[in-house]
Design a protein around this motif. Structure first.
Motif, short mmCIF file in Angstrom:
data_model
loop_
_atom_site.label_atom_id
_atom_site.label_comp_id
_atom_site.label_asym_id
_atom_site.label_seq_id
_atom_site.Cartn_x
_atom_site.Cartn_y
_atom_site.Cartn_z
N ARG A 1 16.45 6.18 -31.97
CA ARG A 1 15.11 5.76 -31.61
C ARG A 1 15.19 4.43 -30.56
NH1 ARG A 1 10.97 8.64 -32.50
NH2 ARG A 1 11.18 10.32 -33.97
N MET A 2 14.88 4.14 -29.41
CA MET A 2 15.05 3.00 -28.59
C MET A 2 13.96 2.55 -27.94
SD MET A 2 18.76 3.85 -27.15
CE MET A 2 19.36 2.30 -26.88
N ASN A 3 13.65 1.27 -27.82
CA ASN A 3 12.80 0.71 -26.99
C ASN A 3 13.36 0.18 -25.56
OD1 ASN A 3 10.58 1.14 -28.87
ND2 ASN A 3 11.43 -0.67 -30.13
N LEU A 4 13.39 0.99 -24.58
CA LEU A 4 14.03 0.57 -23.46
C LEU A 4 13.01 -0.20 -22.66
CD1 LEU A 4 15.95 3.94 -22.61
CD2 LEU A 4 17.05 1.81 -23.77
N PRO A 5 13.35 -1.15 -21.50
CA PRO A 5 12.69 -1.79 -20.88
C PRO A 5 12.12 -0.82 -19.72
CG PRO A 5 14.72 -3.02 -21.08
CD PRO A 5 14.90 -1.62 -21.76
N GLU A 6 11.00 -0.98 -19.18
CA GLU A 6 10.20 -0.21 -18.39
C GLU A 6 11.16 -0.36 -17.04
OE1 GLU A 6 5.85 0.38 -15.84
OE2 GLU A 6 6.31 -1.33 -17.51
N ASP B 1 12.64 7.31 -26.51
CA ASP B 1 12.26 5.85 -25.97
C ASP B 1 10.71 5.68 -26.19
OD1 ASP B 1 12.09 3.40 -24.72
OD2 ASP B 1 11.84 4.68 -22.54
N HIS B 2 10.43 4.66 -26.95
CA HIS B 2 8.99 4.59 -27.33
C HIS B 2 8.32 5.85 -28.00
CE1 HIS B 2 9.87 1.01 -24.83
NE2 HIS B 2 9.00 0.35 -25.74
N ALA B 3 8.86 6.79 -28.78
CA ALA B 3 8.47 7.73 -29.22
C ALA B 3 8.63 9.04 -28.23
CB ALA B 3 7.02 7.87 -29.68
N ARG B 4 8.82 8.83 -27.00
CA ARG B 4 8.93 9.86 -26.14
C ARG B 4 10.48 10.42 -26.00
NH1 ARG B 4 10.15 9.87 -20.32
NH2 ARG B 4 10.42 7.77 -20.40
N TYR C 1 17.99 -3.01 -27.77
CA TYR C 1 16.94 -1.73 -27.31
C TYR C 1 17.12 -1.23 -28.52
CZ TYR C 1 18.38 -3.60 -22.52
OH TYR C 1 18.67 -4.36 -21.60
N GLU D 1 16.17 0.65 -31.87
CA GLU D 1 15.20 0.49 -32.78
C GLU D 1 15.72 1.17 -34.16
OE1 GLU D 1 11.13 2.91 -34.19
OE2 GLU D 1 11.12 2.06 -32.20
#
Length: 207
Positions: A167-172, A116-119, A155, A157
């Motif tokens: 790889r994903m970009n999840l909402p905070e 998630d955002h590289a984490r 979400y 990527e």
């Protein structure tokens, strides 16, 4: 769509209930390939015991309220159909349908690492299908804590099956919301609630 542990079969659907009086069953579909089910096709029903498969032939089928109703040849009563509840309906992996370029089988995601955002979040242990539009990735981190992550295009990527990475970009805050409460956390929460109740009882008794 999921692959069994032996890697020889893939699950196309799971029987959730009987439907009608003549042996029909309603199944939750685990494939988004159009026209995946057809009259005359052979399916293998893997029972709850996960040790034997029963070969079945589709006699008739039709959609019904988000499910697919299947009538199998030789399954002609409600009692016969009840024996299939909970079974996974499978085909050999060699019969897996070809996907369009850029699409991925959900079964291939098992074991992939989610970022998630590289984490790094953890590895995918399972994929669940439910009432939501997107399947849920069951992701476990190194400490054993699990997260329910929706596999939604909004979400997502990238998916690299060769590198075993999603790889994903999840909402905070989504991971906090979708993290199931662990047994230890439940005990802590219950303990805190008991303390609060005890304090409230004491305050009521004091003049």
């Amino acid at each position: 769509m999921s692959v069994d542990r032996g890697g020889e079969f893939i699950t196309l659907a799971r029987v959730v209930k009987t439907q009608g009086r003549h042996g029909e069953v309603a199944a939750e579909v685990h494939s988004d390939v159009p026209g995946r089910f057809a009259e005359g096709m052979k399916l293998f029903a893997l029972g709850k015991a996960q040790d034997t498969r029963r070969e079945l032939e589709v006699e008739d089928l039709w959609p019904h309220k988000g499910l697919v109703v299947l009538k199998f040849r030789g399954v002609d009563s409600m009692n016969d159909a009840e024996l299939l509840i909970g079974s996974e309906l499978q085909v050999p992996i060699t019969e897996r349908a070809e996907l369009e370029r850029g699409r991925t089988y959900v079964s291939d995601l098992i074991g992939c690492t989610v970022f998630d955002h590289a984490r790094e979040i953890g590895r995918i242990e399972d994929v669940q299908f439910g009432a939501g539009e997107a399947p849920l990735l069951i992701v476990a981190n190194s400490a054993g804590k699990k997260f329910d992550v929706p596999l939604a295009e909004a979400y997502l990527e990238s998916v690299d099956i060769a590198q075993r990475q999603v790889r994903m970009n999840l909402p905070e805050g989504m991971l906090d919301i979708n993290a199931p409460v662990m047994a230890e956390e439940k005990q802590e929460q219950q303990s805190e609630r008991k303390k609060r109740r005890s304090a409230e009882d004491v305050s009521r008794r004091e003049p």
